[in-house]
Motif scaffolding. Structure first.
Motif, PDB file in Angstrom:
ATOM      1  N   ARG A   1      11.016   6.532  -3.297  1.00  0.00           N
ATOM      2  CA  ARG A   1      11.266   7.365  -2.114  1.00  0.00           C
ATOM      3  C   ARG A   1      11.176   8.847  -2.476  1.00  0.00           C
ATOM      4  O   ARG A   1      10.659   9.642  -1.698  1.00  0.00           O
ATOM      5  CB  ARG A   1      12.614   7.042  -1.495  1.00  0.00           C
ATOM      6  N   GLU A   2      11.654   9.218  -3.645  1.00  0.00           N
ATOM      7  CA  GLU A   2      11.581  10.617  -4.062  1.00  0.00           C
ATOM      8  C   GLU A   2      10.131  11.082  -4.171  1.00  0.00           C
ATOM      9  O   GLU A   2       9.796  12.202  -3.807  1.00  0.00           O
ATOM     10  CB  GLU A   2      12.294  10.812  -5.402  1.00  0.00           C
ATOM     11  N   GLU A   3       9.268  10.211  -4.681  1.00  0.00           N
ATOM     12  CA  GLU A   3       7.869  10.586  -4.882  1.00  0.00           C
ATOM     13  C   GLU A   3       7.068  10.582  -3.588  1.00  0.00           C
ATOM     14  O   GLU A   3       6.251  11.472  -3.348  1.00  0.00           O
ATOM     15  CB  GLU A   3       7.200   9.658  -5.893  1.00  0.00           C
ATOM     16  N   PHE A   4       7.276   9.570  -2.742  1.00  0.00           N
ATOM     17  CA  PHE A   4       6.402   9.392  -1.583  1.00  0.00           C
ATOM     18  C   PHE A   4       7.085   9.563  -0.232  1.00  0.00           C
ATOM     19  O   PHE A   4       6.416   9.624   0.791  1.00  0.00           O
ATOM     20  CB  PHE A   4       5.783   7.988  -1.615  1.00  0.00           C
ATOM     21  N   GLY A   5       8.408   9.614  -0.195  1.00  0.00           N
ATOM     22  CA  GLY A   5       9.153   9.552   1.055  1.00  0.00           C
ATOM     23  C   GLY A   5       8.900  10.638   2.067  1.00  0.00           C
ATOM     24  O   GLY A   5       9.108  10.434   3.259  1.00  0.00           O
TER      25      GLY A   5
ATOM     26  N   VAL B   1       3.595  -4.582   2.399  1.00  0.00           N
ATOM     27  CA  VAL B   1       4.227  -3.432   3.037  1.00  0.00           C
ATOM     28  C   VAL B   1       5.594  -3.223   2.410  1.00  0.00           C
ATOM     29  O   VAL B   1       6.401  -4.145   2.343  1.00  0.00           O
ATOM     30  CB  VAL B   1       4.357  -3.634   4.560  1.00  0.00           C
ATOM     31  N   VAL B   2       5.836  -2.015   1.926  1.00  0.00           N
ATOM     32  CA  VAL B   2       7.097  -1.679   1.262  1.00  0.00           C
ATOM     33  C   VAL B   2       7.792  -0.581   2.057  1.00  0.00           C
ATOM     34  O   VAL B   2       7.216   0.497   2.264  1.00  0.00           O
ATOM     35  CB  VAL B   2       6.851  -1.203  -0.188  1.00  0.00           C
ATOM     36  N   ASP B   3       9.002  -0.869   2.500  1.00  0.00           N
ATOM     37  CA  ASP B   3       9.829   0.134   3.161  1.00  0.00           C
ATOM     38  C   ASP B   3      10.496   0.951   2.059  1.00  0.00           C
ATOM     39  O   ASP B   3      11.319   0.427   1.303  1.00  0.00           O
ATOM     40  CB  ASP B   3      10.874  -0.539   4.046  1.00  0.00           C
ATOM     41  N   VAL B   4      10.143   2.224   1.934  1.00  0.00           N
ATOM     42  CA  VAL B   4      10.642   3.030   0.822  1.00  0.00           C
ATOM     43  C   VAL B   4      12.151   3.227   0.876  1.00  0.00           C
ATOM     44  O   VAL B   4      12.788   3.385  -0.164  1.00  0.00           O
ATOM     45  CB  VAL B   4       9.932   4.402   0.709  1.00  0.00           C
ATOM     46  N   ASP B   5      12.725   3.216   2.067  1.00  0.00           N
ATOM     47  CA  ASP B   5      14.173   3.391   2.178  1.00  0.00           C
ATOM     48  C   ASP B   5      14.915   2.152   1.688  1.00  0.00           C
ATOM     49  O   ASP B   5      15.918   2.270   0.985  1.00  0.00           O
ATOM     50  CB  ASP B   5      14.558   3.732   3.613  1.00  0.00           C
ATOM     51  N   GLU B   6      14.424   0.968   2.031  1.00  0.00           N
ATOM     52  CA  GLU B   6      15.019  -0.266   1.523  1.00  0.00           C
ATOM     53  C   GLU B   6      14.805  -0.382   0.017  1.00  0.00           C
ATOM     54  O   GLU B   6      15.707  -0.759  -0.716  1.00  0.00           O
ATOM     55  CB  GLU B   6      14.423  -1.490   2.220  1.00  0.00           C
TER      56      GLU B   6
ATOM     57  N   LEU C   1      -3.827   1.653  -3.686  1.00  0.00           N
ATOM     58  CA  LEU C   1      -4.856   0.685  -4.054  1.00  0.00           C
ATOM     59  C   LEU C   1      -4.710   0.441  -5.543  1.00  0.00           C
ATOM     60  O   LEU C   1      -4.828   1.382  -6.338  1.00  0.00           O
ATOM     61  CB  LEU C   1      -6.247   1.228  -3.721  1.00  0.00           C
ATOM     62  N   ASN C   2      -4.397  -0.799  -5.885  1.00  0.00           N
ATOM     63  CA  ASN C   2      -4.136  -1.154  -7.287  1.00  0.00           C
ATOM     64  C   ASN C   2      -3.048  -0.267  -7.899  1.00  0.00           C
ATOM     65  O   ASN C   2      -3.148   0.159  -9.047  1.00  0.00           O
ATOM     66  CB  ASN C   2      -5.414  -1.100  -8.119  1.00  0.00           C
ATOM     67  N   GLY C   3      -2.031   0.051  -7.101  1.00  0.00           N
ATOM     68  CA  GLY C   3      -0.894   0.819  -7.579  1.00  0.00           C
ATOM     69  C   GLY C   3      -1.097   2.316  -7.652  1.00  0.00           C
ATOM     70  O   GLY C   3      -0.201   3.054  -8.045  1.00  0.00           O
ATOM     71  N   VAL C   4      -2.270   2.792  -7.245  1.00  0.00           N
ATOM     72  CA  VAL C   4      -2.600   4.219  -7.309  1.00  0.00           C
ATOM     73  C   VAL C   4      -2.748   4.747  -5.885  1.00  0.00           C
ATOM     74  O   VAL C   4      -3.372   4.106  -5.035  1.00  0.00           O
ATOM     75  CB  VAL C   4      -3.915   4.447  -8.099  1.00  0.00           C
ATOM     76  N   GLU C   5      -2.213   5.934  -5.652  1.00  0.00           N
ATOM     77  CA  GLU C   5      -2.303   6.516  -4.314  1.00  0.00           C
ATOM     78  C   GLU C   5      -3.754   6.668  -3.891  1.00  0.00           C
ATOM     79  O   GLU C   5      -4.573   7.249  -4.600  1.00  0.00           O
ATOM     80  CB  GLU C   5      -1.612   7.875  -4.286  1.00  0.00           C
ATOM     81  N   HIS C   6      -4.059   6.121  -2.724  1.00  0.00           N
ATOM     82  CA  HIS C   6      -5.414   6.178  -2.186  1.00  0.00           C
ATOM     83  C   HIS C   6      -5.490   7.185  -1.046  1.00  0.00           C
ATOM     84  O   HIS C   6      -6.424   7.981  -0.965  1.00  0.00           O
ATOM     85  CB  HIS C   6      -5.848   4.785  -1.707  1.00  0.00           C
TER      86      HIS C   6
ATOM     87  N   PRO D   1       2.799   7.519   6.097  1.00  0.00           N
ATOM     88  CA  PRO D   1       2.544   6.359   5.249  1.00  0.00           C
ATOM     89  C   PRO D   1       1.636   6.713   4.065  1.00  0.00           C
ATOM     90  O   PRO D   1       0.833   7.645   4.140  1.00  0.00           O
ATOM     91  CB  PRO D   1       1.835   5.390   6.182  1.00  0.00           C
ATOM     92  N   VAL D   2       1.784   5.932   3.013  1.00  0.00           N
ATOM     93  CA  VAL D   2       0.956   6.091   1.825  1.00  0.00           C
ATOM     94  C   VAL D   2       0.287   4.757   1.532  1.00  0.00           C
ATOM     95  O   VAL D   2       0.953   3.721   1.519  1.00  0.00           O
ATOM     96  CB  VAL D   2       1.782   6.539   0.602  1.00  0.00           C
TER      97      VAL D   2
END
Length: 79
Positions: free
Chosen positions: A46-50, A32-37, A58-63, A54-55
């Protein structure tokens, strides 16, 4: 499996609980990665997914985002 999340996000909490339950059943590790931290080190995340957390990655690719697409996740993990 990575869940991009943020503190205070109730939808993120639901997604995390769902993925934690599935991780026990399907045998994957959940990070679990907190995009703000994380933005302190990598503001691009954060710019891409914030704005659509939640996003699930899977294996580093948006699922999926907004919720866990369990049916698709099960199919993709079975491959």
């Amino acid at each position: 499996m990575t869940l991009l999340s943020r503190a205070g996000c109730s939808v993120c909490v639901v997604a995390r609980e769902h993925l934690e339950k599935l991780s026990g059943e399907l045998g994957f590790e959940l990070d679990v990665v907190d995009v703000d931290e994380h933005a302190l080190r990598d503001p691009e995340l954060r710019e891409e997914f914030g704005d659509r957390l939640p996003v699930v990655l899977l294996n580093g690719v948006e699922h999926s985002y907004g919720s866990v697409d369990e049916q698709r996740l099960r199919a993709d993990l079975a491959m």
